[in-house]
Scaffold this active site. Structure first.
Site, PDB file in Angstrom:
ATOM      1  N   HIS A 142       3.686   6.622  -6.896  1.00 57.42           N
ATOM      2  CA  HIS A 142       2.993   7.824  -7.362  1.00 57.42           C
ATOM      3  C   HIS A 142       3.940   9.024  -7.318  1.00 57.42           C
ATOM      4  CE1 HIS A 142      -1.317   9.756  -7.370  1.00 57.42           C
ATOM      5  NE2 HIS A 142      -0.640  10.024  -8.467  1.00 57.42           N
ATOM      6  N   HIS A 147       1.864   4.438  -2.909  1.00 57.61           N
ATOM      7  CA  HIS A 147       1.996   5.891  -2.762  1.00 57.61           C
ATOM      8  C   HIS A 147       3.371   6.348  -3.251  1.00 57.61           C
ATOM      9  CE1 HIS A 147      -1.717   6.809  -0.748  1.00 57.61           C
ATOM     10  NE2 HIS A 147      -1.455   6.088   0.317  1.00 57.61           N
ATOM     11  N   HIS A 160       0.838  -1.207   0.000  1.00 52.50           N
ATOM     12  CA  HIS A 160       0.000   0.000   0.000  1.00 52.50           C
ATOM     13  C   HIS A 160       0.872   1.256   0.000  1.00 52.50           C
ATOM     14  CE1 HIS A 160      -3.655   2.373   1.179  1.00 52.50           C
ATOM     15  NE2 HIS A 160      -2.706   3.187   1.627  1.00 52.50           N
ATOM     16  N   GLU A 161       1.780   1.346   0.966  1.00 55.48           N
ATOM     17  CA  GLU A 161       2.623   2.534   1.052  1.00 55.48           C
ATOM     18  C   GLU A 161       3.559   2.630  -0.147  1.00 55.48           C
ATOM     19  OE1 GLU A 161       1.713   4.659   3.074  1.00 55.48           O
ATOM     20  OE2 GLU A 161       0.431   3.351   4.272  1.00 55.48           O
TER      21      GLU A 161
END
Length: 714
Positions: free
Chosen positions: A510, A507, A503-504
């Site tokens: 991104h 990010h 999940h992290e």
């Protein structure tokens, strides 16, 4: 959650900063590293040279320099243009040139305040927070600066889409900060924002103190019954670190979660649960009840001063959801779709508990994880501990990084010459598929004193493109609280922790792939209900057999995770998925209940909370427990009136992953399209425009319902 001018000389795509000698305070022992060239690889933060006093000195000097830049803009005799007003104004808030000192110093300071804090840093944060908020207000409420921005907004040349987005963001940012208010209104807004900034910091510091204050020390080995060896080893090591004999458990996730799942000691589970579920409610200096009430009212007052009915209405202007009604529609649709299944899931867990304990057994909140695990074991013969030996942290790192290599062709190389702020932290250089340097990535895995609980991604440097075409690359950071290595074992993770890492890391990608002209539009600088999509998209891989085959090897034997075990993971992926969905929806309802208030909020927090999320709750509620007082996302983390974003983004990520499932989960062409159309674009265009450009159509809830097993695949 959730919820951020030097004169440049270039050498090998790195940045060297030139400063005036009289700006460097130097003695025989120490020079403030923020006020001189860093002299580190890729201009990385020189953590090893920073002293506490450096932060205040650099931030105060940074404020002076930004004021100097504002004066230059407003006293420019030339007609206001995009070039002489909007771009320099953006640079005041960015990390560019001479005027980036404040942003660099404050970014490092507040990042460390979450990851590596101490009493002295917290005291400095309390001192600097109102000063920084006041400075930000000085800029956003400067009438001469706004007049120039307004002029450009009304009389600009033809702009590119990215320039148009920056202009609109700049203009509306000033409007939303009170630029159109009269002097009395501006003064009132200034006071409200400064108080809110200080209270948000107080909330976070109170919660950190509450979290670290509680420990459960077990000295009788019999009370460890049910706990796996890995959990016992970690607790034994924690006790040793604290200078105690026995086994020490804390409220940090790697300690709390397994204890609640495995411990047969119901009285101790209750003790742990109540400690965690009542954080911020105790009659002590860390009580957050009144802090929360005041924050809720401050945000309502700010929004109403700016002409909005509620704070939620204020927030929704820059959300894909557009308005409060659409948020409630999403949450209500999810309740309608998931609640029948969630009730059946809960009934099944309770039935097993009664079967094991007797028909008169009453399930309590501290029993849920324990009996849910028992049922999962019975249904799927799958225990998370079975997976740990195959999820050694270094193998997981290779797997997660390898996934990015397979999808996008990028590679990662640890560089031990890059300074880090704690020995646990690793620094990696990221290289693109053509071998060109792309980014820095810091990874910080384990809990420790002074570190907030949870997991998050942040940046020490964003991405932007200079006037000469130089693409300044980002420095991203992943901060987590995963299972630590023990005296005789490496760090062996739970599958849920692998999902957290993914999940992290989503990010981080991104940010890593950011390729925009302006930093304020790059990377994760997107609308709040879009920012979680790339991160949640990555979580999908955690239960994909093809992905697990790439890294899940036994830490001792090197044997791959057996297909039989992977099949159990895949078969159980939707176990209690409906209950998990309703839990997230309940948090969204609570958030919206606070921030859709039109009248002053003067109710007692705890009973209000119970009523606000009632229709999404399927387990017993206790009168003394409280989520609000520890709900960092909506009180101090930027997700106020935005927690629904996780479910909104989940609809998007399921829809995106359905494309990968169709084309192949490692399909490079699909991944490149995802990178080009979404990840690299940041906030340069409306998120729905970016989404449709990748997907070819708007999102629907169908893919999410199918993935979660609520709807049969057609």
């Amino acid at each position: 959650m959730p919820e951020e001018d030097w004169h440049l000389h270039r050498q090998d795509n790195s940045i060297t900063y030139v400063v005036m000698n009289d700006k460097i305070k130097e003695n025989n022992k120490h020079v403030n590293p923020f006020l001189q060239p860093y002299g580190t690889p890729h201009n990385a933060v020189p953590f090893d040279k920073i002293e506490l006093a450096d932060f205040e000195e650099a931030m105060m000097e940074g404020i002076r320099r930004e004021n100097e830049q504002v004066d230059k803009i407003i006293n420019n005799p030339e007609e206001p243009t995009f070039e002489n007003t909007i771009i320099p104004e953006d640079e005041v808030k960015g990390r560019k040139h001479y005027y980036d000192l404040l942003d660099r110093a404050s970014t490092v300071f507040f990042n460390l305040l979450s990851a590596e804090s101490n009493d002295e840093m917290e005291a400095l944060a309390q001192k600097m927070s109102p000063i920084l908020t006041s400075h930000a207000n000085d800029i956003s409420l400067n009438p001469k600066l706004f007049e120039r921005i307004k002029y450009v907004h009304e009389h600009h040349r033809e702009l590119t889409p990215e320039e148009s987005m920056l202009l609109e963001k700049s203009y509306d940012g000033f409007v939303r900060s009170g630029a159109l208010l009269d002097d009395e209104g501006k003064a009132k807004l200034r006071a409200l924002t400064e108080e809110a900034g200080k209270l948000s910091l107080t909330f976070s510091q109170n919660l950190l103190k509450e979290n670290k204050a509680f420990t459960l020390l077990i000295t009788d080995e019999k009370e460890l019954d049910g706990l796996p060896e890995t959990v016992r080893d970690a607790a034994r090591d924690a006790a040793k670190e604290a200078g105690k004999d026995g086994w020490l458990f804390t409220l940090d996730a790697p300690s709390y979660g397994p204890f609640m799942m495995y411990s047969t000691q119901r009285d101790l589970r209750k003790k742990m649960f109540m400690a965690r579920a009542t954080q911020g409610t105790h009659d002590n200096e860390n009580n957050n009840l009144e802090v929360c009430k005041r924050l809720i009212n401050l945000r309502r007052e700010m929004a109403q001063l700016l002409g909005y009915k509620t704070y939620a209405d204020f927030v929704m202007k820059y959300r894909m959801a557009s308005n409060v009604s659409n948020v409630y529609k999403l949450l209500d649709d999810l309740i309608d779709a998931y609640k029948p299944t969630a009730l059946k899931e809960q009934e099944a867990v309770e039935a097993l508990a009664k079967k094991m304990e007797g028909s008169d057994f009453e399930m309590m909140p501290w029993d849920g994880a324990f009996y849910s695990h028992k049922l999962k074991l019975e249904k799927y013969d799958l225990d998370p501990e079975m997976l740990r030996p195959y999820l050694e942290v270094n193998n997981v790192i290779k797997g997660v990084f390898g996934l990015a290599t397979r999808l996008y062709g990028i590679t990662f190389k640890e560089n031990k010459d890059i300074p880090v702020y704690n020995p646990d932290v690793k620094a990696f250089e990221v290289y693109d598929n053509d071998g060109k340097y792309l980014a820095l990535l810091y990874v910080d895995f384990y809990p420790r004193k002074g570190k907030q609980d949870g997991a998050w991604m942040t940046e020490y440097q964003g991405q932007w493109i200079e006037k000469d075409g130089t693409n300044v690359r980002p420095h991203a950071s992943l901060v987590m609280n995963l299972s630590k290595p023990t005296a005789d074992k490496p760090a062996l993770l739970r599958l849920g922790e692998v999902q957290t890492f993914l999940h992290e890391f989503g990010h981080a990608l991104h940010g890593i792939f950011a390729n925009t002209r302006f930093e304020s539009l790059s990377g994760t600088n997107v609308w709040w209900d879009f920012v979680e999509m790339p991160s949640q998209f990555m979580e999908n891989y955690a239960v994909e057999k093809e992905f697990l085959h790439t890294f899940a090897f036994h830490y001792k034997t090197g044997e791959p995770m057996p297909d039989e075990l992977i099949d159990k993971i895949v078969a159980s992926r939707n176990y209690n998925a409906a209950s998990a969905c309703l839990r997230q929806v309940s948090f969204g309802l609570l958030d919206m209940a606070y921030y859709t208030k039109e009248e002053p909020f003067d109710e007692d927090i705890i009973p209000f909370e119970k009523k606000a999320w009632e229709k999404a709750i399927i387990t017993k509620q206790l009168p003394d427990t409280c989520m609000t007082t520890q709900f960092s996302h909506i009180m101090a983390g930027g997700y106020a009136a935005g927690y629904y974003s996780y479910k909104w983004a989940e609809v998007l990520d399921a829809d995106v992953f359905s494309v990968f499932k169709k084309n192949g989960i490692f399909d490079r062409k699909t991944a490149q399209s995802f990178r080009d159309n979404i990840l690299s674009k940041g906030g340069t265009e409306h998120p729905m425009v970016l989404y449709k450009r990748f997907r070819g159509q708007g999102p629907t809830i169908d893919a999410l319902l199918t993935r979660d097993g609520i709807k049969k695949q057609s």
